[in-house]
Design a protein around this motif. Sequence first.
Motif, PDB file in Angstrom:
ATOM      1  N   LEU A 177      31.671 -37.833 -44.330  1.00  0.00           N
ATOM      2  CA  LEU A 177      30.383 -38.390 -43.919  1.00  0.00           C
ATOM      3  C   LEU A 177      30.336 -38.596 -42.404  1.00  0.00           C
ATOM      4  CD1 LEU A 177      29.837 -41.058 -46.750  1.00  0.00           C
ATOM      5  CD2 LEU A 177      28.994 -38.699 -46.633  1.00  0.00           C
ATOM      6  N   ILE A 178      31.445 -39.053 -41.831  1.00  0.00           N
ATOM      7  CA  ILE A 178      31.505 -39.231 -40.374  1.00  0.00           C
ATOM      8  C   ILE A 178      31.371 -37.885 -39.672  1.00  0.00           C
ATOM      9  CG2 ILE A 178      33.020 -39.886 -38.460  1.00  0.00           C
ATOM     10  CD1 ILE A 178      34.153 -42.083 -40.256  1.00  0.00           C
ATOM     11  N   LEU A 179      32.070 -36.877 -40.198  1.00  0.00           N
ATOM     12  CA  LEU A 179      32.024 -35.537 -39.607  1.00  0.00           C
ATOM     13  C   LEU A 179      30.602 -34.990 -39.601  1.00  0.00           C
ATOM     14  CD1 LEU A 179      33.542 -33.017 -38.541  1.00  0.00           C
ATOM     15  CD2 LEU A 179      33.842 -32.317 -40.930  1.00  0.00           C
ATOM     16  N   GLY A 190      39.393 -27.058 -47.445  1.00  0.00           N
ATOM     17  CA  GLY A 190      39.199 -25.810 -46.715  1.00  0.00           C
ATOM     18  C   GLY A 190      37.756 -25.357 -46.742  1.00  0.00           C
ATOM     19  N   PHE A 191      37.105 -25.529 -47.897  1.00  0.00           N
ATOM     20  CA  PHE A 191      35.690 -25.171 -47.999  1.00  0.00           C
ATOM     21  C   PHE A 191      34.844 -26.052 -47.082  1.00  0.00           C
ATOM     22  CE2 PHE A 191      31.490 -25.953 -49.835  1.00  0.00           C
ATOM     23  CZ  PHE A 191      30.984 -24.662 -49.865  1.00  0.00           C
ATOM     24  N   THR A 192      35.204 -27.326 -46.966  1.00  0.00           N
ATOM     25  CA  THR A 192      34.448 -28.241 -46.106  1.00  0.00           C
ATOM     26  C   THR A 192      34.508 -27.799 -44.647  1.00  0.00           C
ATOM     27  OG1 THR A 192      34.855 -30.105 -47.602  1.00  0.00           O
ATOM     28  CG2 THR A 192      34.243 -30.641 -45.342  1.00  0.00           C
ATOM     29  N   ILE A 193      35.681 -27.358 -44.187  1.00  0.00           N
ATOM     30  CA  ILE A 193      35.799 -26.855 -42.817  1.00  0.00           C
ATOM     31  C   ILE A 193      34.897 -25.636 -42.635  1.00  0.00           C
ATOM     32  CG2 ILE A 193      37.361 -25.927 -41.078  1.00  0.00           C
ATOM     33  CD1 ILE A 193      37.916 -28.829 -41.779  1.00  0.00           C
ATOM     34  N   PHE A 194      34.966 -24.710 -43.588  1.00  0.00           N
ATOM     35  CA  PHE A 194      34.117 -23.512 -43.543  1.00  0.00           C
ATOM     36  C   PHE A 194      32.641 -23.894 -43.526  1.00  0.00           C
ATOM     37  CE2 PHE A 194      31.476 -21.021 -46.505  1.00  0.00           C
ATOM     38  CZ  PHE A 194      31.320 -19.850 -45.775  1.00  0.00           C
ATOM     39  N   SER A 195      32.254 -24.802 -44.410  1.00  0.00           N
ATOM     40  CA  SER A 195      30.864 -25.225 -44.519  1.00  0.00           C
ATOM     41  C   SER A 195      30.373 -25.861 -43.219  1.00  0.00           C
ATOM     42  CB  SER A 195      30.716 -26.220 -45.677  1.00  0.00           C
ATOM     43  OG  SER A 195      29.460 -26.859 -45.654  1.00  0.00           O
ATOM     44  N   PHE A 196      31.211 -26.706 -42.628  1.00  0.00           N
ATOM     45  CA  PHE A 196      30.813 -27.390 -41.399  1.00  0.00           C
ATOM     46  C   PHE A 196      30.646 -26.399 -40.255  1.00  0.00           C
ATOM     47  CE2 PHE A 196      31.736 -29.898 -37.542  1.00  0.00           C
ATOM     48  CZ  PHE A 196      30.733 -30.842 -37.653  1.00  0.00           C
ATOM     49  N   ILE A 254      21.030 -26.971 -48.775  1.00  0.00           N
ATOM     50  CA  ILE A 254      21.808 -26.808 -50.013  1.00  0.00           C
ATOM     51  C   ILE A 254      23.297 -26.867 -49.715  1.00  0.00           C
ATOM     52  CG2 ILE A 254      22.371 -25.202 -51.879  1.00  0.00           C
ATOM     53  CD1 ILE A 254      19.471 -24.155 -51.663  1.00  0.00           C
ATOM     54  N   LEU A 255      23.710 -26.187 -48.657  1.00  0.00           N
ATOM     55  CA  LEU A 255      25.134 -26.149 -48.287  1.00  0.00           C
ATOM     56  C   LEU A 255      25.667 -27.541 -47.984  1.00  0.00           C
ATOM     57  CD1 LEU A 255      27.621 -24.356 -47.516  1.00  0.00           C
ATOM     58  CD2 LEU A 255      26.750 -24.419 -45.174  1.00  0.00           C
ATOM     59  N   ILE A 256      24.948 -28.296 -47.172  1.00  0.00           N
ATOM     60  CA  ILE A 256      25.389 -29.640 -46.805  1.00  0.00           C
ATOM     61  C   ILE A 256      25.399 -30.541 -48.034  1.00  0.00           C
ATOM     62  CG2 ILE A 256      24.802 -31.695 -45.463  1.00  0.00           C
ATOM     63  CD1 ILE A 256      23.604 -29.767 -43.361  1.00  0.00           C
ATOM     64  N   GLY A 257      24.369 -30.428 -48.864  1.00  0.00           N
ATOM     65  CA  GLY A 257      24.305 -31.254 -50.071  1.00  0.00           C
ATOM     66  C   GLY A 257      25.485 -31.016 -50.994  1.00  0.00           C
ATOM     67  N   ILE A 258      25.814 -29.744 -51.226  1.00  0.00           N
ATOM     68  CA  ILE A 258      26.951 -29.408 -52.093  1.00  0.00           C
ATOM     69  C   ILE A 258      28.254 -29.916 -51.488  1.00  0.00           C
ATOM     70  CG2 ILE A 258      28.341 -27.495 -52.975  1.00  0.00           C
ATOM     71  CD1 ILE A 258      25.747 -25.913 -53.317  1.00  0.00           C
ATOM     72  N   THR A 259      28.427 -29.715 -50.185  1.00  0.00           N
ATOM     73  CA  THR A 259      29.671 -30.118 -49.523  1.00  0.00           C
ATOM     74  C   THR A 259      29.891 -31.619 -49.611  1.00  0.00           C
ATOM     75  OG1 THR A 259      29.441 -28.267 -47.975  1.00  0.00           O
ATOM     76  CG2 THR A 259      30.980 -30.020 -47.375  1.00  0.00           C
ATOM     77  N   ASN A 296      32.737 -33.740 -51.931  1.00  0.00           N
ATOM     78  CA  ASN A 296      33.651 -34.623 -51.209  1.00  0.00           C
ATOM     79  C   ASN A 296      33.584 -36.041 -51.764  1.00  0.00           C
ATOM     80  OD1 ASN A 296      35.184 -33.804 -48.413  1.00  0.00           O
ATOM     81  ND2 ASN A 296      33.546 -32.364 -48.883  1.00  0.00           N
ATOM     82  N   VAL A 297      32.377 -36.523 -51.998  1.00  0.00           N
ATOM     83  CA  VAL A 297      32.217 -37.870 -52.549  1.00  0.00           C
ATOM     84  C   VAL A 297      32.811 -37.947 -53.951  1.00  0.00           C
ATOM     85  CG1 VAL A 297      30.529 -39.573 -53.346  1.00  0.00           C
ATOM     86  CG2 VAL A 297      30.200 -38.426 -51.145  1.00  0.00           C
ATOM     87  N   LEU A 298      32.669 -36.867 -54.702  1.00  0.00           N
ATOM     88  CA  LEU A 298      33.102 -36.861 -56.097  1.00  0.00           C
ATOM     89  C   LEU A 298      34.616 -36.708 -56.240  1.00  0.00           C
ATOM     90  CD1 LEU A 298      31.598 -37.095 -58.785  1.00  0.00           C
ATOM     91  CD2 LEU A 298      31.651 -34.601 -58.957  1.00  0.00           C
ATOM     92  N   PHE A 299      35.234 -35.885 -55.379  1.00  0.00           N
ATOM     93  CA  PHE A 299      36.629 -35.522 -55.614  1.00  0.00           C
ATOM     94  C   PHE A 299      37.610 -35.888 -54.495  1.00  0.00           C
ATOM     95  CE2 PHE A 299      34.192 -32.225 -58.009  1.00  0.00           C
ATOM     96  CZ  PHE A 299      34.590 -32.609 -59.282  1.00  0.00           C
ATOM     97  N   MET A 300      37.135 -36.121 -53.284  1.00  0.00           N
ATOM     98  CA  MET A 300      38.056 -36.293 -52.151  1.00  0.00           C
ATOM     99  C   MET A 300      38.311 -37.764 -51.853  1.00  0.00           C
ATOM    100  SD  MET A 300      38.962 -33.256 -51.238  1.00  0.00           S
ATOM    101  CE  MET A 300      39.426 -33.143 -49.511  1.00  0.00           C
ATOM    102  N   ARG A 301      39.575 -38.100 -51.655  1.00  0.00           N
ATOM    103  CA  ARG A 301      39.929 -39.489 -51.354  1.00  0.00           C
ATOM    104  C   ARG A 301      39.508 -39.903 -49.944  1.00  0.00           C
ATOM    105  NH1 ARG A 301      45.021 -36.871 -52.508  1.00  0.00           N
ATOM    106  NH2 ARG A 301      45.937 -35.934 -50.649  1.00  0.00           N
TER     107      ARG A 301
END
Length: 227
Positions: free
Chosen positions: A141-143, A74-80, A121-126, A130-135
């Motif tokens: 990365l494509i998005l 959900g945070f990734t959608i918001f961030s994007f 900063i926002l993109i870097g954190i997002t 994602n790389v660390l925790f999302m399957r």
Amino acid sequence: MERLKRLRVYFNEMFPLIPRLCLGYIVFLEIYFIVLLNHGVTGKQLLLFDKVEGQSDLISYLIQHDVRGVIIGGFTIFSFLLWLRIADDFKDYELDCRLFASRPLPSGRVHKDDLRIFATILIGITIFINVLFMRNFIFCLILYTYGSLMAVWFFQRHKIAKSLPLALVTHNPVQIILNIYVISYAIMGMQIIKYKTILMICLAILFLTNLKTKILIASARPVPSVP
């Protein structure tokens, strides 16, 4: 502190953070639950869990249902969406200076460097979480790759900016890729299909978008007159 004050002005007028954060989670959960329901996952199943040894019931539930992934998604959608808002303000800066001079960026109440630093900063954190925790991190990365291409008009600003059909063809697929990001998370968790299948869909969208763009650019070129 001054930079933070300027950013606060920008968010208040252009992208209210709390409502948009809620929107990010609504979009993610809507698509996520549609996928689950289409595969027979009912409300009761969403409440079931097996206790993890050495963990409380709450922690066991959070682990087995990957609530962390839902929070990050959900945070990734918001961030994007926030990044697209900033990118659009950069893309339309000259036009906004003429037509919407009272907006934060054209009026000078927020500086371009403020938004550049924040977006970086926002993109870097997002991407990092994602790389660390999302399957399905590859779809994040494509998005963001597609979003980056949109931010620079696919390196064809002089053609796309002047053509509504080209703008529609190149920018509209981002909603499909955004949806695929959520869908990939859901189906990879249930192991419905392999991630390679979804990856091929994303690549097909990128290819077709590029093909349509080239066709429209070619068709927009003036036909040389016959002497």
